[in-house]
Design a protein around this motif. Structure first.
Motif, mmCIF file in Angstrom:
data_model
loop_
_atom_site.group_PDB
_atom_site.id
_atom_site.type_symbol
_atom_site.label_atom_id
_atom_site.label_comp_id
_atom_site.label_asym_id
_atom_site.label_seq_id
_atom_site.Cartn_x
_atom_site.Cartn_y
_atom_site.Cartn_z
ATOM 1 N N LEU A 196 12.844 -24.837 -17.597
ATOM 2 C CA LEU A 196 13.354 -23.638 -18.545
ATOM 3 C C LEU A 196 14.795 -23.618 -18.443
ATOM 4 O O LEU A 196 15.617 -23.854 -17.565
ATOM 5 N N ARG A 197 15.636 -23.043 -19.393
ATOM 6 C CA ARG A 197 16.913 -22.775 -19.421
ATOM 7 C C ARG A 197 17.167 -21.558 -18.337
ATOM 8 O O ARG A 197 16.563 -20.965 -17.651
ATOM 9 N N ALA A 212 1.834 -21.579 -16.694
ATOM 10 C CA ALA A 212 2.497 -20.262 -17.020
ATOM 11 C C ALA A 212 3.067 -20.407 -18.408
ATOM 12 O O ALA A 212 3.004 -21.673 -18.958
ATOM 13 N N MET A 213 3.071 -19.332 -19.158
ATOM 14 C CA MET A 213 3.801 -19.308 -20.328
ATOM 15 C C MET A 213 4.798 -18.317 -20.145
ATOM 16 O O MET A 213 4.599 -17.060 -19.895
ATOM 17 N N LEU A 238 7.125 -29.890 -24.162
ATOM 18 C CA LEU A 238 7.546 -29.082 -22.718
ATOM 19 C C LEU A 238 8.964 -28.547 -22.921
ATOM 20 O O LEU A 238 9.039 -27.412 -21.965
ATOM 21 N N LEU A 239 9.927 -28.788 -23.574
ATOM 22 C CA LEU A 239 11.112 -28.371 -23.881
ATOM 23 C C LEU A 239 11.248 -27.002 -24.519
ATOM 24 O O LEU A 239 12.086 -26.438 -24.564
ATOM 25 N N GLY A 240 10.321 -26.850 -25.400
ATOM 26 C CA GLY A 240 10.080 -25.838 -26.328
ATOM 27 C C GLY A 240 11.056 -26.052 -27.562
ATOM 28 O O GLY A 240 11.352 -24.899 -28.130
ATOM 29 N N HIS A 241 11.379 -27.192 -28.060
ATOM 30 C CA HIS A 241 12.231 -27.339 -29.226
ATOM 31 C C HIS A 241 11.279 -27.481 -30.381
ATOM 32 O O HIS A 241 10.208 -27.826 -30.381
ATOM 33 N N VAL A 287 7.000 -21.108 -24.269
ATOM 34 C CA VAL A 287 6.820 -22.388 -23.754
ATOM 35 C C VAL A 287 5.691 -22.326 -22.853
ATOM 36 O O VAL A 287 5.940 -21.542 -21.876
ATOM 37 N N GLN A 288 4.960 -23.342 -22.442
ATOM 38 C CA GLN A 288 4.134 -23.564 -21.358
ATOM 39 C C GLN A 288 4.410 -24.574 -20.368
ATOM 40 O O GLN A 288 5.415 -25.323 -20.847
ATOM 41 N N PHE A 289 4.348 -24.299 -19.112
ATOM 42 C CA PHE A 289 4.707 -25.239 -18.350
ATOM 43 C C PHE A 289 3.731 -25.354 -16.903
ATOM 44 O O PHE A 289 2.875 -24.299 -16.868
ATOM 45 N N GLU A 290 3.439 -26.362 -16.213
ATOM 46 C CA GLU A 290 2.816 -26.741 -15.149
ATOM 47 C C GLU A 290 3.357 -26.157 -13.886
ATOM 48 O O GLU A 290 4.855 -26.240 -13.915
ATOM 49 N N ILE A 291 2.878 -25.977 -12.964
ATOM 50 C CA ILE A 291 3.398 -25.441 -11.656
ATOM 51 C C ILE A 291 2.489 -26.235 -10.444
ATOM 52 O O ILE A 291 1.588 -25.986 -10.417
#
Length: 207
Positions: A57-58, A80-81, A178-181, A91-95
């Motif tokens: 995330l930024r 999470a999103m 993954l970067l949400g671009h 944007v989604q990401f794994e934890i």
């Protein structure tokens, strides 16, 4: 009598500063920082470091996360999103397991509730750490393993995992998601992929 107003030329923000794309961390550098944070018992910074790497995330999105954004109750989720502040796009990401464990320690240490910010500021005027504070924290991390802080920054944390993924898979589309671009070209520029690829080719040729 006329009053003459003299305007001073404003200095550019980047005067005498090194600017440009910040380097991602290498795998051994990630573990060097992580081990130092574990040994120091710095619960907040360890969770911040791990989640910064995982979430990509930024800084503005990372520091404003609440527990409810990544957990059900007090149980940290494996995915999470988050809706990005800059683009308004989710944007989604794994934890990963390591990150979930460090966040669970933070929950217990700070006695967090679902509505609490994850990374509380030690400054009373703010509910959570600011992006400026986050930047200083990142500087401290990289300096702790003898890296030049001028070459690294908060975008280092955002770039690190996608850079590792690209080097292993060459899957640009995955990095973009993954970067949400919204544009693949943005991912190419952000990761400096064309430059990295060219350097790898050059290094493999004996002259």
């Amino acid at each position: 009598m006329y009053q003459i107003t003299v305007y001073r030329k404003k200095e550019p923000w980047n005067k005498n500063k090194l600017v440009g794309q910040k380097l991602p961390l290498k795998l051994q550098q990630i573990w060097a920082i992580r081990i130092r944070l574990e040994l120091s018992g710095n619960v907040r910074d360890l969770a911040l470091f791990n989640l910064a790497i995982d979430s990509k995330l930024r800084g503005c999105d990372l520091v404003s996360l609440r527990l409810r954004d990544i957990a059900h109750g007090l149980s940290v989720q494996s995915r999470a999103m988050v809706v990005q502040q800059k683009t308004g796009q989710p944007v989604q990401f794994e934890i990963t397991k390591n990150t979930r464990e460090s966040i669970s320690q933070l929950i217990q240490h700070d006695q967090l509730t679902s509505s609490d910010y994850l990374f509380k500021s030690r400054v009373k005027a703010s509910d959570h750490i600011s992006t400026r504070q986050y930047s200083r924290i990142v500087d401290h991390w990289v300096e702790s393993i003898d890296l030049d802080a001028t070459q690294y920054g908060t975008h280092t944390m955002r770039r690190t995992k996608p850079s590792l993924i690209y080097k292993k898979t060459k899957n640009l589309r995955a990095c973009q998601l993954l970067l949400g671009h919204t544009k693949l070209e943005s991912t190419v520029r952000y990761l400096g992929i064309e430059v990295d690829d060219a350097l790898e080719v050059s290094e493999g040729i004996d002259s």
